[in-house]
Design a protein around this motif. Structure first.
Motif, PDB file in Angstrom:
ATOM      1  N   ARG A 236       0.853  -1.201   0.000  1.00  0.00           N
ATOM      2  CA  ARG A 236       0.000   0.000   0.000  1.00  0.00           C
ATOM      3  C   ARG A 236       0.886   1.247   0.000  1.00  0.00           C
ATOM      4  O   ARG A 236       1.763   1.386   0.840  1.00  0.00           O
ATOM      5  CB  ARG A 236      -0.909   0.001   1.219  1.00  0.00           C
ATOM      6  CG  ARG A 236      -1.983  -1.090   1.179  1.00  0.00           C
ATOM      7  CD  ARG A 236      -2.947  -0.962   2.340  1.00  0.00           C
ATOM      8  NE  ARG A 236      -4.009  -1.951   2.279  1.00  0.00           N
ATOM      9  CZ  ARG A 236      -5.120  -1.794   1.588  1.00  0.00           C
ATOM     10  NH1 ARG A 236      -5.316  -0.681   0.905  1.00  0.00           N
ATOM     11  NH2 ARG A 236      -6.045  -2.736   1.574  1.00  0.00           N
ATOM     12  N   ARG A 237       0.651   2.140  -0.938  1.00  0.00           N
ATOM     13  CA  ARG A 237       1.434   3.370  -1.061  1.00  0.00           C
ATOM     14  C   ARG A 237       0.502   4.550  -1.305  1.00  0.00           C
ATOM     15  O   ARG A 237      -0.553   4.404  -1.926  1.00  0.00           O
ATOM     16  CB  ARG A 237       2.393   3.288  -2.245  1.00  0.00           C
ATOM     17  CG  ARG A 237       3.368   2.122  -2.244  1.00  0.00           C
ATOM     18  CD  ARG A 237       4.603   2.425  -1.458  1.00  0.00           C
ATOM     19  NE  ARG A 237       5.657   1.453  -1.735  1.00  0.00           N
ATOM     20  CZ  ARG A 237       6.827   1.441  -1.129  1.00  0.00           C
ATOM     21  NH1 ARG A 237       7.108   2.343  -0.195  1.00  0.00           N
ATOM     22  NH2 ARG A 237       7.742   0.532  -1.436  1.00  0.00           N
TER      23      ARG A 237
ATOM     24  N   ARG B 168      -0.009   7.204  -3.667  1.00  0.00           N
ATOM     25  CA  ARG B 168       0.400   7.253  -5.069  1.00  0.00           C
ATOM     26  C   ARG B 168       1.270   8.470  -5.382  1.00  0.00           C
ATOM     27  O   ARG B 168       2.337   8.349  -5.995  1.00  0.00           O
ATOM     28  CB  ARG B 168      -0.876   7.270  -5.917  1.00  0.00           C
ATOM     29  CG  ARG B 168      -0.755   6.824  -7.338  1.00  0.00           C
ATOM     30  CD  ARG B 168      -2.159   6.591  -7.856  1.00  0.00           C
ATOM     31  NE  ARG B 168      -2.229   6.431  -9.287  1.00  0.00           N
ATOM     32  CZ  ARG B 168      -3.350   6.179  -9.941  1.00  0.00           C
ATOM     33  NH1 ARG B 168      -4.481   6.057  -9.267  1.00  0.00           N
ATOM     34  NH2 ARG B 168      -3.361   6.043 -11.246  1.00  0.00           N
TER      35      ARG B 168
ATOM     36  N   TYR C  13       2.096   5.456 -13.529  1.00  0.00           N
ATOM     37  CA  TYR C  13       1.615   4.972 -12.226  1.00  0.00           C
ATOM     38  C   TYR C  13       0.865   6.075 -11.482  1.00  0.00           C
ATOM     39  O   TYR C  13      -0.198   5.838 -10.895  1.00  0.00           O
ATOM     40  CB  TYR C  13       2.803   4.484 -11.404  1.00  0.00           C
ATOM     41  CG  TYR C  13       2.541   4.352  -9.926  1.00  0.00           C
ATOM     42  CD1 TYR C  13       1.822   3.282  -9.404  1.00  0.00           C
ATOM     43  CD2 TYR C  13       3.033   5.320  -9.030  1.00  0.00           C
ATOM     44  CE1 TYR C  13       1.594   3.167  -8.045  1.00  0.00           C
ATOM     45  CE2 TYR C  13       2.807   5.209  -7.672  1.00  0.00           C
ATOM     46  CZ  TYR C  13       2.088   4.137  -7.180  1.00  0.00           C
ATOM     47  OH  TYR C  13       1.849   4.029  -5.829  1.00  0.00           O
ATOM     48  N   GLN C  14       1.404   7.274 -11.526  1.00  0.00           N
ATOM     49  CA  GLN C  14       0.791   8.373 -10.792  1.00  0.00           C
ATOM     50  C   GLN C  14      -0.466   8.918 -11.470  1.00  0.00           C
ATOM     51  O   GLN C  14      -1.437   9.278 -10.792  1.00  0.00           O
ATOM     52  CB  GLN C  14       1.791   9.512 -10.608  1.00  0.00           C
ATOM     53  CG  GLN C  14       1.249  10.664  -9.769  1.00  0.00           C
ATOM     54  CD  GLN C  14       2.276  11.754  -9.552  1.00  0.00           C
ATOM     55  OE1 GLN C  14       3.275  11.841 -10.262  1.00  0.00           O
ATOM     56  NE2 GLN C  14       2.040  12.596  -8.551  1.00  0.00           N
TER      57      GLN C  14
ATOM     58  N   ASP D 257      -4.829   5.162 -14.924  1.00  0.00           N
ATOM     59  CA  ASP D 257      -5.390   3.958 -14.339  1.00  0.00           C
ATOM     60  C   ASP D 257      -5.457   2.850 -15.375  1.00  0.00           C
ATOM     61  O   ASP D 257      -5.727   3.090 -16.551  1.00  0.00           O
ATOM     62  CB  ASP D 257      -6.803   4.207 -13.813  1.00  0.00           C
ATOM     63  CG  ASP D 257      -6.806   5.049 -12.549  1.00  0.00           C
ATOM     64  OD1 ASP D 257      -5.787   5.043 -11.849  1.00  0.00           O
ATOM     65  OD2 ASP D 257      -7.824   5.711 -12.289  1.00  0.00           O
TER      66      ASP D 257
ATOM     67  N   LYS E  56      -7.006   0.218 -11.089  1.00  0.00           N
ATOM     68  CA  LYS E  56      -5.693   0.253 -10.456  1.00  0.00           C
ATOM     69  C   LYS E  56      -4.737   1.153 -11.227  1.00  0.00           C
ATOM     70  O   LYS E  56      -4.851   1.314 -12.438  1.00  0.00           O
ATOM     71  CB  LYS E  56      -5.128  -1.166 -10.387  1.00  0.00           C
ATOM     72  CG  LYS E  56      -5.967  -2.130  -9.579  1.00  0.00           C
ATOM     73  CD  LYS E  56      -5.347  -3.528  -9.611  1.00  0.00           C
ATOM     74  CE  LYS E  56      -6.179  -4.505  -8.799  1.00  0.00           C
ATOM     75  NZ  LYS E  56      -5.594  -5.866  -8.822  1.00  0.00           N
ATOM     76  N   PRO E  57      -3.731   1.714 -10.521  1.00  0.00           N
ATOM     77  CA  PRO E  57      -2.720   2.514 -11.234  1.00  0.00           C
ATOM     78  C   PRO E  57      -1.952   1.650 -12.221  1.00  0.00           C
ATOM     79  O   PRO E  57      -1.656   0.485 -11.947  1.00  0.00           O
ATOM     80  CB  PRO E  57      -1.803   2.996 -10.102  1.00  0.00           C
ATOM     81  CG  PRO E  57      -2.607   2.884  -8.863  1.00  0.00           C
ATOM     82  CD  PRO E  57      -3.530   1.713  -9.067  1.00  0.00           C
ATOM     83  N   ARG E  58      -1.606   2.224 -13.348  1.00  0.00           N
ATOM     84  CA  ARG E  58      -0.756   1.511 -14.289  1.00  0.00           C
ATOM     85  C   ARG E  58       0.618   1.267 -13.654  1.00  0.00           C
ATOM     86  O   ARG E  58       1.112   2.101 -12.894  1.00  0.00           O
ATOM     87  CB  ARG E  58      -0.584   2.314 -15.585  1.00  0.00           C
ATOM     88  CG  ARG E  58      -1.827   2.336 -16.441  1.00  0.00           C
ATOM     89  CD  ARG E  58      -1.524   2.875 -17.819  1.00  0.00           C
ATOM     90  NE  ARG E  58      -2.731   2.909 -18.639  1.00  0.00           N
ATOM     91  CZ  ARG E  58      -2.759   3.322 -19.909  1.00  0.00           C
ATOM     92  NH1 ARG E  58      -1.642   3.740 -20.492  1.00  0.00           N
ATOM     93  NH2 ARG E  58      -3.890   3.322 -20.584  1.00  0.00           N
ATOM     94  N   ASN E  59       1.204   0.135 -14.002  1.00  0.00           N
ATOM     95  CA  ASN E  59       2.541  -0.245 -13.501  1.00  0.00           C
ATOM     96  C   ASN E  59       2.590  -0.402 -11.984  1.00  0.00           C
ATOM     97  O   ASN E  59       3.675  -0.423 -11.391  1.00  0.00           O
ATOM     98  CB  ASN E  59       3.604   0.770 -13.943  1.00  0.00           C
ATOM     99  CG  ASN E  59       3.634   0.962 -15.439  1.00  0.00           C
ATOM    100  OD1 ASN E  59       3.597   0.007 -16.205  1.00  0.00           O
ATOM    101  ND2 ASN E  59       3.664   2.218 -15.871  1.00  0.00           N
ATOM    102  N   GLU E  60       1.427  -0.524 -11.355  1.00  0.00           N
ATOM    103  CA  GLU E  60       1.393  -0.628  -9.901  1.00  0.00           C
ATOM    104  C   GLU E  60       2.195  -1.827  -9.399  1.00  0.00           C
ATOM    105  O   GLU E  60       2.903  -1.747  -8.386  1.00  0.00           O
ATOM    106  CB  GLU E  60      -0.057  -0.756  -9.427  1.00  0.00           C
ATOM    107  CG  GLU E  60      -0.198  -0.881  -7.912  1.00  0.00           C
ATOM    108  CD  GLU E  60      -1.644  -1.120  -7.492  1.00  0.00           C
ATOM    109  OE1 GLU E  60      -2.051  -0.576  -6.454  1.00  0.00           O
ATOM    110  OE2 GLU E  60      -2.356  -1.850  -8.206  1.00  0.00           O
TER     111      GLU E  60
ATOM    112  N   THR F 148       5.112   0.156  -7.095  1.00  0.00           N
ATOM    113  CA  THR F 148       4.883   0.168  -5.647  1.00  0.00           C
ATOM    114  C   THR F 148       5.881  -0.705  -4.898  1.00  0.00           C
ATOM    115  O   THR F 148       6.076  -0.525  -3.690  1.00  0.00           O
ATOM    116  CB  THR F 148       3.463  -0.326  -5.300  1.00  0.00           C
ATOM    117  OG1 THR F 148       3.280  -1.649  -5.809  1.00  0.00           O
ATOM    118  CG2 THR F 148       2.416   0.600  -5.869  1.00  0.00           C
TER     119      THR F 148
END
Length: 274
Positions: free
Chosen positions: A40-41, A43, A142-143, A146, A161-165, A169
């Motif tokens: 968990r981060r 973003r 990522y930032q 989605d 979900k964020p891309r490249n998550e 992360t």
């Protein structure tokens, strides 16, 4: 078990009903991607932190390249980058770091324990100059973007979900590699005096022996004529100091890993060898 229920009549153990009762098949692995959940981060905070790391890398790289001798440069121009991550996330990270889809490949060179912290590992990557922004772009996506998952949207009411998550992360830090980043032996074996010559096992990236031999010749370094070949590596033995190996790293990307040459086959030193 009755004869009517027996699907495999050649397996009949009437005195052991527990061994022959019917059960639904249970697949041993999760279906639909499965795997570990990502850390968990926040973003924005994490993306900003990693961008700061990369900015420091490029500043250090510019300083390092001020010492480059154009007459010594061999092969593709690029740099070595260290990526730190939790040891428990090794498989999830390593399968996502490389980019081998073009001639300018972002390749994994070595994986070593992070200095002073056994809970973390560092992957040393070779990044061609033409791909220097590859991780910055992954962080931006990522930032800001989605990866829309219809099930996630339907069930949780968000945009996915964020891309490249799965990669971003899990990355703790980026840093510019040093020679010790390529050292795959016990750290206590790394020479303390950087100007004393010792015998090294130099694990070369595939198809780069000619480049390595060229720069070794320019620096008047002794490399034994024989080598051992693996699918992705070729191992040679050479006599050099840490300072001299540092010059090779600065001007050539052929080296993938370094080890102290301890118990090596005699044919490395036999001019009439294999």
């Amino acid at each position: 078990m009755s004869d009517q229920l027996r699907n495999l009549p050649h397996l009949n153990l009437p005195n052991h009903p527990d061994f022959t009762k019917r059960e639904n098949y249970a697949y041993p692995k999760p279906i639909g991607g499965g795997g570990k959940s990502v850390p968990r981060r926040d973003r924005d905070i994490h993306a900003t932190k990693l961008r700061t790391d990369l900015a420091s890398v490029f500043n250090a790289l510019a300083h390092e390249r001020s010492e480059v001798d154009p007459n010594l440069v061999v092969g593709e121009s690029g740099f070595y980058l260290d990526v730190k991550f939790s040891a428990t996330e090794k498989d999830q990270v390593l399968q996502r770091l490389e980019d081998l889809r073009s001639n300018a490949k972002v390749e994994l060179m070595a994986v070593t324990p992070a200095a002073g912290d056994e809970e973390y590992l560092e992957a040393t990557m070779f990044v061609p100059d033409t791909k220097k922004d590859i991780f910055g772009k992954k962080i931006d996506d990522y930032q800001n973007k989605d990866l829309v998952d219809k099930k996630t949207v339907d069930r949780q009411g968000n945009d996915g979900k964020p891309r490249n998550e799965a990669l971003v992360t899990r990355i703790e830090t980026f840093s510019l590699s040093s020679l010790t980043s390529l050292f795959a032996d016990e750290k206590c074996l790394f020479p303390q005096d950087p100007r004393v010559s010792v015998w090294w096992e130099v694990w070369l990236n595939r198809d780069r022996k000619d480049e390595f031999s060229e720069i070794a010749s320019k620096l008047n370094l002794r490399v034994q004529p024989h080598s051992v070949k693996f699918i992705e590596r070729e191992v040679v033995v050479m006599l050099a100091s840490v300072v001299q190996l540092g010059r090779i790293r600065l001007h050539c990307n052929a080296m993938a890993e370094l080890r102290i040459a301890k118990d090596f086959p005699s044919f490395f030193f036999d001019d009439n060898g294999m």
